[in-house]
Every structure is written in C-alpha cells, then in structure tokens.
Write an enzyme that holds these catalytic residues in place. Structure first.
Site, PDB file in Angstrom:
ATOM      1  N   ASP A  67      31.027  49.487  36.189  1.00 52.01           N
ATOM      2  CA  ASP A  67      30.291  48.438  36.162  1.00 52.01           C
ATOM      3  C   ASP A  67      28.608  48.533  37.613  1.00 52.01           C
ATOM      4  OD1 ASP A  67      31.927  47.566  38.644  1.00 52.01           O
ATOM      5  OD2 ASP A  67      32.655  45.912  37.199  1.00 52.01           O
ATOM      6  N   ASN A 136      38.901  34.783  39.237  1.00 51.93           N
ATOM      7  CA  ASN A 136      38.999  34.195  38.133  1.00 51.93           C
ATOM      8  C   ASN A 136      39.255  34.997  36.969  1.00 51.93           C
ATOM      9  OD1 ASN A 136      37.369  36.010  37.471  1.00 51.93           O
ATOM     10  ND2 ASN A 136      35.439  34.903  36.076  1.00 51.93           N
ATOM     11  N   HIS A 138      38.643  38.859  36.257  1.00 52.11           N
ATOM     12  CA  HIS A 138      38.369  39.995  35.829  1.00 52.11           C
ATOM     13  C   HIS A 138      38.656  40.489  36.324  1.00 52.11           C
ATOM     14  CE1 HIS A 138      34.681  39.824  38.284  1.00 52.11           C
ATOM     15  NE2 HIS A 138      35.638  40.276  38.908  1.00 52.11           N
ATOM     16  N   GLU A 143      35.038  38.599  31.787  1.00 50.73           N
ATOM     17  CA  GLU A 143      34.962  37.594  32.485  1.00 50.73           C
ATOM     18  C   GLU A 143      36.011  36.254  31.099  1.00 50.73           C
ATOM     19  OE1 GLU A 143      34.176  37.200  35.565  1.00 50.73           O
ATOM     20  OE2 GLU A 143      32.459  37.397  35.530  1.00 50.73           O
TER      21      GLU A 143
HETATM   22  C1  F6R Z   1      34.001  46.061  40.601  1.00 47.89           C
HETATM   23  C2  F6R Z   1      34.953  44.692  39.476  1.00 47.89           C
HETATM   24  C3  F6R Z   1      34.860  43.907  40.010  1.00 47.89           C
HETATM   25  C4  F6R Z   1      35.765  44.010  41.071  1.00 47.89           C
HETATM   26  C5  F6R Z   1      36.475  42.447  41.733  1.00 47.89           C
HETATM   27  C6  F6R Z   1      36.931  41.975  42.551  1.00 47.89           C
HETATM   28  O1  F6R Z   1      33.795  47.217  39.766  1.00 47.89           O
HETATM   29  O2  F6R Z   1      35.045  45.486  38.872  1.00 47.89           O
HETATM   30  O3  F6R Z   1      35.785  43.626  38.984  1.00 47.89           O
HETATM   31  O4  F6R Z   1      36.910  44.057  41.260  1.00 47.89           O
HETATM   32  O5  F6R Z   1      35.028  41.445  41.573  1.00 47.89           O
HETATM   33  O6  F6R Z   1      35.995  42.620  44.081  1.00 47.89           O
HETATM   34  P1  F6R Z   1      36.410  42.790  45.156  1.00 47.89           P
HETATM   35  O7  F6R Z   1      36.687  43.831  45.612  1.00 47.89           O
HETATM   36  O8  F6R Z   1      34.648  42.557  45.978  1.00 47.89           O
HETATM   37  O9  F6R Z   1      37.755  41.100  45.865  1.00 47.89           O
END
Ligand code: F6R
Length: 241
Positions: A67, A136, A138, A143
């Site tokens: 992403d 959450n 995701h 989301e």
């Molecule tokens: C990042 C991504 C997100 C993160 C998630 C956890 O490329 O796609 O899904 O993996 O938000 O983020 P962290 O690791 O910072 O807690």
C-alpha cells in the site's frame, strides 16, 4: 492456518526472516509482497544482516508493496516508498526496477491500481506475502467493512487507522485520508502469507481474527481460509488467545 508464538518481537522478526530466506534459497527469483509499519522492521533488519553475510541474495527478487498513502510525494518522510528504501531496499542488492510500490499520486488512481494487480499477475503472482495487522483487524489498508474487496483499490482510511498512524506524522491533521491498497483477493492469491503481530495493542485484533467467524468487519479473519497462512506472534499479541 498455523500460529507460532515467540517471546519477543525480535524473535518474531527472526522467524519471519528465516522463512523468507528459505523461500529465496528455494526460489531465488521469488516475488515477495512486502508491508510497511512497525511490525516488519525486525524482519527487515534481520534480512539486511543475512544479505550482508551472503546468506540471502536479492539480485533476482521482485517485490510488490501492499500500500501507499494518496497525495504525499515519494520523498515525504512518511511515504511508504521512502520507508521501504530506508528500512530495506537501500541496504540490500535488489534491482531498482524490481521494486514496486502503489502510486499514490497517479492522475487516475483506480486505473493505476488495476495496472498494479496486472503487474503482479505478469510477474507470476506473489510467492510470499508479508503482512502486519491493524488494531481494527485491517490487512493492507482493507478497513472493516461489509465486504471483502478483491483487487487493488483506493481506500478511505478509518478513524482507528488515522489515530494509529498519526504517530509517524507531525499531527493527526497531516495523516492522509486515503491510500491505495492491495485488495483481499490480491493478498489471498499469494502462495504463502506471513502475518506478523507484536505488542499488546494487537491482542484484540489477533483474537478476533482467529476466534470470530470469518467476516469483513475483521478483514484478517479471511486468512483462516488461506491454504498456507502463518501467524507469527509475540506473547503480548497472543495474550487473548
Ligand atoms: C502496512 C500495512 C498495514 C500495517 C498495519 C500495522 O503496509 O499495510 O496493514 O501492517 O497497520 O501497522 P504497524 O505494524 O505499524 O502496527
């Protein structure tokens, strides 16, 4: 789905790096799906070390990141392009042209997202997809929703994600409200999925992903239907299982 629990986040990172290293030894021209955020940093640190010691070779590897935010330049200190360069790419022997990150500044974001899926398909599909998980539930920026979206698409970030990610920005107002993300279909098409979750603030999402019915309100729950998904957790993230 397999669940492996380790004492520390560093051990989780080492375990993920070993699985990726084994993949590259088996298939040096692997296609890797990569994630940003805090979760994969210990994995990348370990991969850089293995690359320096000649154990892991990136010269034939192709990567596709999950992403990118919409509307911030690649050079922005919070862009995922820049994150990947700083955390991995500039430290290993990967070919620049083999690196792919969704374009959050394309004139037509939906067309560009569709082209991203097509580029993955042309590369032969993703061999191993590395994932974190949001508080959450995701994965990528898929989301909580009433549906699972198949392909790469433009997403409006939820309040929970904006709140979680404001730590990287000067203020909450600076967090982009949109991103481009691989869809759930693109993720599920990967031959193997490695999900990393560390820290107590992930415990609830991990429990819901593993214990609740598969449902799009907790997008990571779909991974339970993947034939080769491995959850790599530290004790804190596994505490509610
Ligand atoms: C990042 C991504 C997100 C993160 C998630 C956890 O490329 O796609 O899904 O993996 O938000 O983020 P962290 O690791 O910072 O807690």
């Amino acid at each position: 789905m397999e669940i492996r629990v380790f004492d520390t986040a560093e051990q989780v990172g080492q375990a993920a790096a070993v699985l990726l290293a084994a993949q590259l030894l088996r298939k040096p021209d692997s296609v890797l799906g990569l994630a940003t955020g805090s979760s994969p940093i210990p994995t990348y640190t370990c991969l850089i070390d293995l690359n320096r010691r000649g154990v892991v070779d990136f010269s034939q590897v192709t990567t596709f990141n999950l992403d990118e935010y919409v509307g911030i330049p690649e050079s922005h200190e919070c862009s995922y392009h820049r994150f990947m360069n700083e955390q991995l790419f500039s430290h290993v022997n990967i070919r620049r042209e083999a690196i792919h990150v969704p374009d959050g500044n394309a004139p037509n974001l939906e067309e560009s997202a569709a082209a991203y899926d097509e580029a993955i398909r042309k590369a032969g599909g993703i061999d191993v997809q590395l994932l974190g998980i949001g508080r959450n539930g995701h994965i990528g920026f898929n989301e909580p929703s009433t549906q699972f979206i198949y392909g790469c698409h433009v997403v409006s970030l939820s309040d929970s994600t904006i709140d979680a990610n404001k730590r990287f920005f000067a203020s909450e107002a600076d967090v982009p409200r949109q991103a481009v993300s691989l869809g759930i279909g693109s993720i599920m098409n990967a031959r193997q999925v490695l999900l990393i979750a560390t820290g107590s603030d992930k415990a609830d999402a991990v429990r819901r992903a593993i214990r609740e019915d598969v449902n799009p309100q907790i997008q990571a729950s779909i991974l339970r239907t993947h034939p080769d998904a491995v959850f790599l957790l530290d004790r804190a993230a596994a505490a509610q299982l």
